[in-house]
Design an enzyme around this catalytic site. Structure first.
Site, PDB file in Angstrom:
ATOM      1  N   CYS B  50     138.432  -4.330 -34.924  1.00 33.79           N
ATOM      2  CA  CYS B  50     137.937  -5.255 -33.910  1.00 33.79           C
ATOM      3  C   CYS B  50     137.484  -6.544 -34.553  1.00 33.79           C
ATOM      4  O   CYS B  50     137.501  -6.690 -35.771  1.00 33.79           O
ATOM      5  CB  CYS B  50     136.799  -4.632 -33.112  1.00 33.79           C
ATOM      6  SG  CYS B  50     135.297  -4.454 -34.084  1.00 33.79           S
ATOM      7  N   CYS B  53     134.676  -6.327 -37.076  1.00 31.67           N
ATOM      8  CA  CYS B  53     135.105  -5.846 -38.393  1.00 31.67           C
ATOM      9  C   CYS B  53     135.637  -7.011 -39.213  1.00 31.67           C
ATOM     10  O   CYS B  53     135.352  -7.126 -40.401  1.00 31.67           O
ATOM     11  CB  CYS B  53     136.222  -4.812 -38.283  1.00 31.67           C
ATOM     12  SG  CYS B  53     135.907  -3.496 -37.137  1.00 31.67           S
ATOM     13  N   ASP B 457     151.487  25.427 -37.212  1.00 37.28           N
ATOM     14  CA  ASP B 457     150.574  25.911 -38.237  1.00 37.28           C
ATOM     15  C   ASP B 457     149.273  26.217 -37.494  1.00 37.28           C
ATOM     16  O   ASP B 457     149.083  25.753 -36.377  1.00 37.28           O
ATOM     17  CB  ASP B 457     150.378  24.793 -39.268  1.00 37.28           C
ATOM     18  CG  ASP B 457     149.207  25.068 -40.180  1.00 37.28           C
ATOM     19  OD1 ASP B 457     149.148  26.192 -40.694  1.00 37.28           O
ATOM     20  OD2 ASP B 457     148.377  24.175 -40.359  1.00 37.28           O
ATOM     21  N   ASP B 637     149.863  20.490 -40.645  1.00 37.19           N
ATOM     22  CA  ASP B 637     149.055  19.414 -41.207  1.00 37.19           C
ATOM     23  C   ASP B 637     148.761  19.548 -42.690  1.00 37.19           C
ATOM     24  O   ASP B 637     148.521  18.554 -43.354  1.00 37.19           O
ATOM     25  CB  ASP B 637     147.739  19.301 -40.448  1.00 37.19           C
ATOM     26  CG  ASP B 637     146.790  20.416 -40.828  1.00 37.19           C
ATOM     27  OD1 ASP B 637     147.276  21.558 -40.949  1.00 37.19           O
ATOM     28  OD2 ASP B 637     145.601  20.153 -41.019  1.00 37.19           O
ATOM     29  N   ASP B 641     151.907  22.959 -45.617  1.00 35.86           N
ATOM     30  CA  ASP B 641     152.924  22.848 -44.566  1.00 35.86           C
ATOM     31  C   ASP B 641     154.009  21.843 -44.919  1.00 35.86           C
ATOM     32  O   ASP B 641     155.049  21.808 -44.281  1.00 35.86           O
ATOM     33  CB  ASP B 641     152.285  22.381 -43.250  1.00 35.86           C
ATOM     34  CG  ASP B 641     151.309  23.386 -42.713  1.00 35.86           C
ATOM     35  OD1 ASP B 641     151.648  24.580 -42.747  1.00 35.86           O
ATOM     36  OD2 ASP B 641     150.221  22.997 -42.273  1.00 35.86           O
TER      37      ASP B 641
END
Lengths: 50, 766
Positions: B50, B53, B457, B637, B641
Site C-alpha cells: 500500500c 508501505c 497432501d 505444499d 511433495d
C-alpha cells in the site's frame, strides 16, 4: 499530386513522433509501477525525491 | 500481517520466523556499480502492498546518509536503492539497508536472482516490437486504402515503395521473435506455429517487393505487417501472463537457508554461504533457524519442525547423536551440528534431483496451439504448393501461379489461431488472479482441463498445517498463566494456546524450555509446568486419543488442559464434495502417521488414502495412477511433495508452501480456502472450451476464405478484411470468458488481509 510530397512525410513524422513518445515512456519506466503511481498521488510530501 | 503500522514489528517477528538476512558480501555482489562509488541494489520486498508501505520504506532508506535514491515499485514489489559506498568500508554495511526496511515495516527484503531479470528484458523487447509493427501497420494500411480506392499507376507505385520501406525494418524488428523460434523448431526437426508464420511474412514481402519493382498492381505489404502486429500482440500477452505469475511466486519469501553459522575449532564463529559448508564443519543453529545442511546433533536439544520435510505435523524432539535433515526448523532450542553432507548432497538437493527425474511426463505435453500447428502447417504448405502446381500446369502462367499460392499462404496464416489461445488464457489467468489463484503458464490451464483425479497432501494442504485449540478446560486465571508461559515458546502447540487467548497475561520471570517435553516456570506459589501429560504430571500416561494434549500443572497437579488439533482448511469439506460431484476422484497421499491420515480422510469424505509415504513414495503413487491412464492433479505444499508436484500431470500449491513446492507447482493459491481447487478447474475447463470454439471459428473462416484464394480472387483488400475480421471475432469470443466467469464467481469469505494486492490487479488488455 504534389501535395503528397510533403503530406506523406508529415503523416509519417507525426506517427513516428507518437511511436517515439511511446518508446521513450517505456524506456523511462513510466509503465513500471502502475500500482505504485496510484498511491503516490495521495502522498503529501513536498520535497521531490532525488 | 497488519499493514505497515509502526509498533507491529514485535508480533511480526513472532509470526514470521526469523529468516536469515542476506550477508554483506552477497549484497555487494548483487549491486551494480554505477561509477563514482555509487552502487545500485534491487531488493525484492514481497510484503509491500500500500501507499503507506511505499513511504515508510523510502523514508527509512533515505534516512541513511549514504543512500541517495530509494524507490519502491509496488507492481513488482521491489525497491531500488542507489547508495554511495564510502571510502572506508566500515562506515556502511549494506545489510543496514535490509535492516532499515525490516525495522520500518517489519517486512523481509530478499535478493533477486538473475533469472528474474531475464523475463523483464524479453517483455520490453516484445512490447517495443508491438509498438513498432503497430506503427508500421497503421501507416501502410493508410497508404493501401488509397491504393484500393483507385490511385493512379504512378501514385500507386510511389505508395508501394513507401510501404516497402516502412515494412522492411518492421519485419526485421518485429519478426525476429518468429524467425528465431521457427529456426529453433526446424533445427530440431519439428514444426510449430511459427514456421508458417515466418514463411508467410517472408514470401509475401518478397513477392510484394517483386511486384513493386515491376509496377505490379497487387502488393501485400499491409497484410504482411498487420499479420505480424496481431501475432505479436498474442505473443506479448502470453509472455506478460507468465511473467506476472512468476514474479509473484518468486517474490514470496524464500525458505531455503542461504548461509550457516560455522563454528571453528578455536570457537570463533563465521557466517558462511551454505555452498561453502563442508562435511565435518560444526554449525550453530539458534532456536527458530532452519537447518542448512544434513547433519548430526553434537550438542543441545530441541524440537524439530519436520512438517515441510515429511508432512508430519507434530514436532520431533532431537538430542545429541540424532540425524537432522536440511530444511527442518529448530523450534525450541539451540543445537550444534556436525555437517554430514554438503548443500549439494543434502536432503533438499535430493528432492531437486527427484523432481528433475519426475519432470518427464510434463515435458512431453505439447500445447494445444503446437498440436494444432503440427497438423495445420503441413496442410497449409501442401495446399499452397498444390495451388501453385495447379495454376502453373493448367494456367501456364507460373508467375501468376506463384502469386496465387502466396495469397493462399497469407489467407491461411494462423493469425486467428495465434491470437485465440493467448487471449483466452490471459483472460482466464486474470479471472484466476482475482480469485487468488496464480497460474504459471497457459499450458497449465490446458492440462488442468484434462484431469480426472485430484490427489491431496494432508499437512498444510488439506489442513492449515498449524494446530488450533479445540478444547480448553481450566479456570480463567490458570488459562492466562498457560498463555503467558506459551508466549515464550515457538512450539506450534504453545503458539496455538497463546494465539487462542485474548486478555491480559501475568508477567513471568524465567521460563525454561525443555526440548521434547515442555515449559516450566518457578513462581512463589510453586512450579508451573506446561507440556505433555507425562511431563506436567509426572508418572501419568496420556489419556487423549487423536489430537495433541497439553496440560498445565502446579507442583505436579493438573490445573488446566488443552486439546489442539491441526484443523482442515475452511471449506475443505465443501470443496472436496464439489470435486466428487464433478466426477473427479479424490485421494490423500501423506507422509504423516496412518491413524491421523485415516481420521482426516474420513472426516473430509475421501475414501482412498495412503500414509507414511516418503517423497519418492508419493512420486511412485502418482506415477502408478498415471500409469493407469489417469490424469492427476496434485495439490501439495511441503518439500516432500515437490517431486510429486513435478510428476503429476498438473499441480497446485498453497502460497504457504515451501519455496520449492511453489516452484514446482503450476498453480499457487493465496487464500486459505480450498475452494480454489474446483474453481481453477472450472475456469480452466471453460477456457479449454473457448479455445476449441476459437479453433472452430478459425477453421470455419478458412473454409470460406481458402477457396476464394485458390480460385485466384484474393486481392490484398480481401486478405486484409478477412484477416482483421477473423481476428476480431476470435478475440470477442475469448472475452466472453470474462462474462461467464464473473457469473460463476465463487463467493469467497472476507478478503484475507495477507493477500498481496498485486493478485487483485487486472491483467491489462494491452
Amino acid at each position: 499530386m504534389n501535395m503528397l510530397i510533403y503530406l506523406i512525410p508529415v503523416a509519417l513524422l507525426l506517427g513516428g513522433l507518437g511511436l517515439g513518445a511511446f518508446l521513450w515512456s517505456l524506456r523511462n519506466g513510466q509503465y513500471d509501477d502502475l500500482d505504485g503511481a496510484a498511491w503516490r498521488v495521495l502522498e503529501d510530501e513536498d520535497q521531490p525525491r532525488g | 500481517m497488519s499493514c505497515c503500522a509502526p509498533g507491529t514489528e514485535g508480533s511480526l517477528d513472532m509470526a514470521g520466523a526469523t529468516l536469515a538476512l542476506p550477508s554483506a558480501e552477497e549484497l555487494m555482489l548483487a549491486s551494480r556499480d554505477l561509477g563514482d562509488g555509487l552502487y545500485q541494489l534491487d531488493l525484492s520486498v514481497p510484503g509491500v502492498h500500500c501507499g503507506t508501505c511505499i513511504s515508510a520504506v523510502e523514508q527509512a532508506l533515505m534516512a541513511l546518509s549514504p543512500v541517495s535514491k530509494a524507490r519502491v515499485n509496488l507492481s513488482t514489489r521491489r525497491v531500488s536503492i542507489v547508495w554511495q559506498v564510502p571510502q572506508d568500508e566500515t562506515a556502511m554495511d549494506p545489510v543496514d539497508l535490509v535492516r532499515a526496511i525490516k525495522r520500518a515495516t517489519g517486512y523481509d527484503a530478499h535478493l533477486l536472482s538473475a533469472a528474474e531479470e531475464a523475463g523483464d528484458v524479453m517483455k520490453a523487447q516484445l512490447i517495443r516490437g508491438v509498438a513498432v509493427t503497430g506503427f508500421a501497420a497503421a501507416n501502410i494500411m493508410l497508404l493501401s486504402v488509397s491504393v484500393w480506392s483507385g490511385a493512379e499507376a504512378s501514385t500507386r507505385d510511389l505508395f508501394h515503395w513507401i510501404s516497402a520501406m516502412i515494412a522492411a525494418p518492421a519485419l526485421v524488428y518485429g519478426g525476429r521473435f518468429f524467425y528465431r523460434s521457427a529456426y529453433a523448431a526446424l533445427k530440431r526437426g519439428h514444426t510449430n506455429m511459427d514456421v508458417p508464420i515466418a514463411l508467410a511474412i517472408t514470401l509475401s514481402y518478397a513477392v510484394s517487393l517483386w511486384e513493386t519493382l515491376h509496377h505490379g498492381e497487387h502488393a501485400w505489404f499491409d497484410a504482411t505487417v498487420s499479420l505480424l502486429f496481431f501475432l505479436l500482440i498474442g505473443r506479448t500477452l502470453d509472455h506478460i501472463m507468465r511473467d506476472r505469475a512468476r514474479s509473484a511466486i518468486t517474490g514470496l519469501a524464500r525458505i531455503s537457508p542461504r548461509g550457516a553459522m560455522v563454528v571453528a575449532a578455536d570457537g570463533s564463529r563465521e557466517y558462511r554461504p551454505v555452498e561453502e559448508v563442508m562435511p565435518g564443519d560444526h554449525i550453530a543453529i539458534a532456536a527458530g533457524d532452519r537447518v542448512p545442511v544434513d547433519g548430526l546433533v553434537i550438542e543441545g536439544e530441541s524440537d524439530l519442525d519436520l512438517s515441510i520435510v515429511s508432512g508430519e505435523s507434530a514436532p520431533v524432539a532431537v538430542g545429541p547423536g540424532a540425524a537432522v535433515q536440511a530444511g527442518t526448523v529448530s523450534l525450541t532450542g539451540s543445537l550444534l551440528l556436525q555437517a554430514t553432507a554438503t548443500a549439494r548432497q543434502s536432503f533438499l538437493s535430493e528432492i531437486i534431483a527427484l523432481m528433475e527425474a519426475a519432470e518427464g511426463g510434463r515435458a512431453q505435453y505439447r500445447r494445444i496451439a503446437d498440436r494444432a500447428a503440427q497438423i495445420y502447417s503441413p496442410a497449409v504448405h501442401l495446399l499452397a504448393f498444390l495451388t501453385f502446381l495447379g495454376w502453373g500446369l493448367f494456367g501456364g502462367d507460373w508467375k501468376q501461379a506463384m502469386l496465387i499460392a502466396i495469397a493462399v499462404l497469407i489467407i491461411t496464416c494462423p493469425c486467428a489461431l495465434g491470437l485465440a489461445v493467448p487471449v483466452v488464457q490471459v483472460v482466464a489467468a486474470g479471472r484466476l488472479f482475482q480469485n487468488g489463484v496464480m497460474v504459471k503458464d497457459g499450458s497449465a490451464m490446458e492440462r488442468l482441463a484434462e484431469i480426472d483425479t485430484v490427489v491431496f497432501d494432508k499437512t498444510g494442504t488439506l489442513t492449515l498445517g498449524r494446530p488450533q485449540l479445540i478444547d480448553t478446560v481450566g479456570t480463567p486465571t490458570n488459562i492466562a498463566m498457560a498463555a503467558a508461559m506459551a508466549s515464550r515458546s515457538r512450539h506450534p502447540l504453545s503458539q496455538a494456546i497463546y494465539n487462542a487467548f485474548a486478555g491480559p497475561v501475568p508477567i513471568l520471570g524465567t521460563v525454561t524450555e525443555l526440548a521434547g517435553e515442555g515449559l516450566s516456570c518457578d513462581r512463589p506459589e510453586g512450579r508451573y509446568r506446561l507440556g505433555s501429560r507425562a511431563f506436567a504430571c509426572s508418572g501419568t500416561v496420556s489419556t487423549s486419543d487423536g489430537g495433541s494434549e497439553v496440560v498445565l500443572s502446579l507442583d505436579g497437579l493438573e490445573i488446566a488442559r488443552f486439546l489442539a488439533e491441526d484443523r482442515p482448511r475452511p471449506d475443505a469439506e465443501a470443496a472436496i464434495a464439489t470435486l466428487q460431484q464433478g466426477g473427479f476422484e479424490t485421494q490423500v497421499l501423506s507422509g504423516d502417521r496412518r491413524p491421523v491420515v485415516a481420521a482426516m480422510a474420513a472426516r473430509l469424505g475421501i475414501d482412498a488414502f495412503e500414509a507414511e509415504l516418503s517423497p519418492g513414495g508419493k512420486t511412485q503413487a502418482i506415477a502408478a495412477l498415471q500409469g493407469d491412464g489417469r490424469r492427476v492433479l496434485m495439490v501439495g505444499d511441503g518439500i516432500n511433495d515437490a517431486p510429486a508436484l513435478s510428476a503429476a500431470h498438473v499441480s497446485m500449491a498453497p502460497a504457504t508452501a515451501a519455496d520449492i513446492g511453489r516452484q514446482a507447482a503450476d498453480f499457487v493459491f493465496m487464500h486459505d480456502t480450498l475452494e480454489a481447487v474446483p474453481m481453477a478447474i472450472r475456469i480452466s475447463a471453460k477456457a479449454g472450451r473457448l479455445i476449441r470454439e476459437n479453433f472452430a471459428l478459425a477453421i470455419g473462416y478458412n473454409i470460406i476464405a481458402v477457396p476464394i484464394a485458390i480460385a485466384g480472387y484474393a486481392t490484398p483488400l480481401i486478405a486484409a478484411i478477412a484477416m482483421s475480421t477473423s481476428s476480431l471475432i476470435v478475440v470477442a469470443n475469448s472475452l466472453r470468458l470474462n462474462h461467464a466467469a464473473r457469473q460463476a464467481k465463487v463467493s469467497l469469505p472476507e478478503p484475507d488481509r495477507r493477500r498481496p494486492a498485486a493478485l487483485t490487479a487486472k491483467v491489462s488488455p494491452a
